[in-house]
Write an enzyme that holds these catalytic residues in place. Structure first.
Site, PDB file in Angstrom:
ATOM      1  N   SER B 135      -3.503 -19.824  27.375  1.00  0.00           N
ATOM      2  CA  SER B 135      -2.978 -20.438  28.582  1.00  0.00           C
ATOM      3  C   SER B 135      -2.177 -19.464  29.434  1.00  0.00           C
ATOM      4  O   SER B 135      -1.881 -19.756  30.576  1.00  0.00           O
ATOM      5  CB  SER B 135      -2.101 -21.635  28.210  1.00  0.00           C
ATOM      6  OG  SER B 135      -1.129 -21.232  27.285  1.00  0.00           O
ATOM      7  N   LYS B 174       5.838 -17.588  33.158  1.00  0.00           N
ATOM      8  CA  LYS B 174       5.401 -17.449  34.550  1.00  0.00           C
ATOM      9  C   LYS B 174       6.362 -16.526  35.299  1.00  0.00           C
ATOM     10  O   LYS B 174       7.481 -16.291  34.868  1.00  0.00           O
ATOM     11  CB  LYS B 174       5.410 -18.818  35.249  1.00  0.00           C
ATOM     12  CG  LYS B 174       4.280 -19.754  34.833  1.00  0.00           C
ATOM     13  CD  LYS B 174       2.956 -19.343  35.441  1.00  0.00           C
ATOM     14  CE  LYS B 174       1.843 -20.295  34.987  1.00  0.00           C
ATOM     15  NZ  LYS B 174       1.622 -20.234  33.528  1.00  0.00           N
TER      16      LYS B 174
END
Lengths: 217, 217
Positions: B135, B174
């Site tokens: 992911s 992120k």
DNA sequence: ACCCCACAAGAACATCTGTTCTGTTATTTT
DNA sequence: AAAATAACAGAACAGATGTTCTTGTGGGGT
């Protein structure tokens, strides 16, 4: 009237190198006579003479009257670290100077990176390249990353490898596939980019990637 | 009739400990008489007697007839390595157990990864996570990679960070941006994926990524 | 008590080992 | 060429050091 500065004579370099090797192998420093034997010298006084010079130049530290009382400024990590030479950068269009076989000149003034032994996992002929530019971003490898490579001439299908394209005079990191057709497919990891096809005699495997290290912040 | 096995007597433990300390301080092993002095013993034969036992028990290795010829099985880390706790895995939808403050229990039985000091660069509160799943591939981070994080509550704009989305109960890696609008933008590195927008009170910074280590092959 | 064994003390020994002393040879300087 | 200096050779010394030998001690087990 040479060697006033920190430059070491070839004999002195050899002595330092031997001390490091000996230490690495035995986990303790060599005696003066070990050095005599190990460097093919003729007398302990020669060693003492040069050790004194080495100490003055700061290449070693000695403890007087203590057997094997030699310290290296950066003691070779007897434990878990290896110094891997960073022999250059890799970027599209740039050649890689590849070390000859496995006889590294660790003592040369090439940059090295220290890595824990569990990364190298006992492999021989490991070297490192610093990635320059963003051309390998498709392989999850970024500008500034350090890639550790094992110097091999063949890789398995699907392995990421440093590959030299002879006619293009280009070095690149790609996934390697030998197709049933006999052609070689060099596959980037991103679907946005198509593979590169090349004929086997234009491809020279320089090493396979065994680790990537990226420092940030 | 005790100590048939690998258990060490208190005196033997003390000797081993002294050897380790001496080595750490001097970069070479102690002599038998150094041990006599350092452990407050009375005779070299006592040391020799116990060293022989220690060798049989595998606690040390000796080189006969060689001064200071003592080796420890795991020579003390001469300062270049750190053990960073691997406190868990990170994957979309999975919570991260975050260590409380900066008082690590390094001695706990948590997994650790050994890294060279130059990667941590003196930072405090460093921990590691193993990346599970693909992911995070957009951040050039792959399944199986080890990410090193520094435990902080705030990051600069543009830094890659481990972020906890409270309402979604999701942890993700992120790039962090505080927009002029006051919203927080979490940006993947791949243009194929759009950013995630979140309100500040739904975002909890758990740490910023300081290094990525990927082993392959 | 007696014996056996783990453990220790102390001395003695044989090397090992750093250091020094006396030269010798090559290289540089004057 | 002469003098000075760097570098090496070989031997010898003194201390450091691993090892061993003898003796002593204290506790368990029989």
């Amino acid at each position: 009237m040479q060697l006033k500065t920190k430059e070491l004579s070839s004999k002195q370099q050899r002595i330092v190198e031997f001390i490091r090797e000996f230490w690495l192998e035995n986990n303790f420093p060599p005696s003066v006579r070990d050095i005599v034997a190990g460097c093919g010298l003729s007398s302990t006084s020669v060693v003492d003479y040069n050790l004194k010079i080495l100490e003055k130049k700061g290449a070693i530290r000695r403890h007087r009257e203590v057997s094997r009382g030699i310290e290296l400024p950066s003691p070779p990590d007897s434990s878990n670290n290896l110094n891997v030479p960073v022999i250059g950068q890799i970027a599209a269009g740039q050649p890689i100077p590849v070390p000859d076989n496995d006889t590294w000149d660790i003592t040369s003034n090439a940059d090295t990176i220290e890595v824990t032994r569990d990364i190298v996992r006992g492999r021989e002929g490991v070297y490192a390249l610093k990635v320059k530019g963003n051309s390998m971003i498709e392989d999850l490898i970024n500008d500034g990353d350090i890639v550790l490579l094992q110097s091999v001439n063949f890789v398995e299908n699907g392995e990421t490898a440093a590959i030299w394209l002879k006619s293009e005079k280009e070095a690149t990191l790609k996934k390697f596939f030998l197709e049933p057709s006999g052609k070689i497919r060099l596959q980037p990891a991103n679907s946005q980019m198509g593979p590169i096809y090349a004929s086997p005699d234009n491809v020279e495997v320089q090493g396979r990637v065994i680790a990537v290290i990226r420092r940030m912040g």
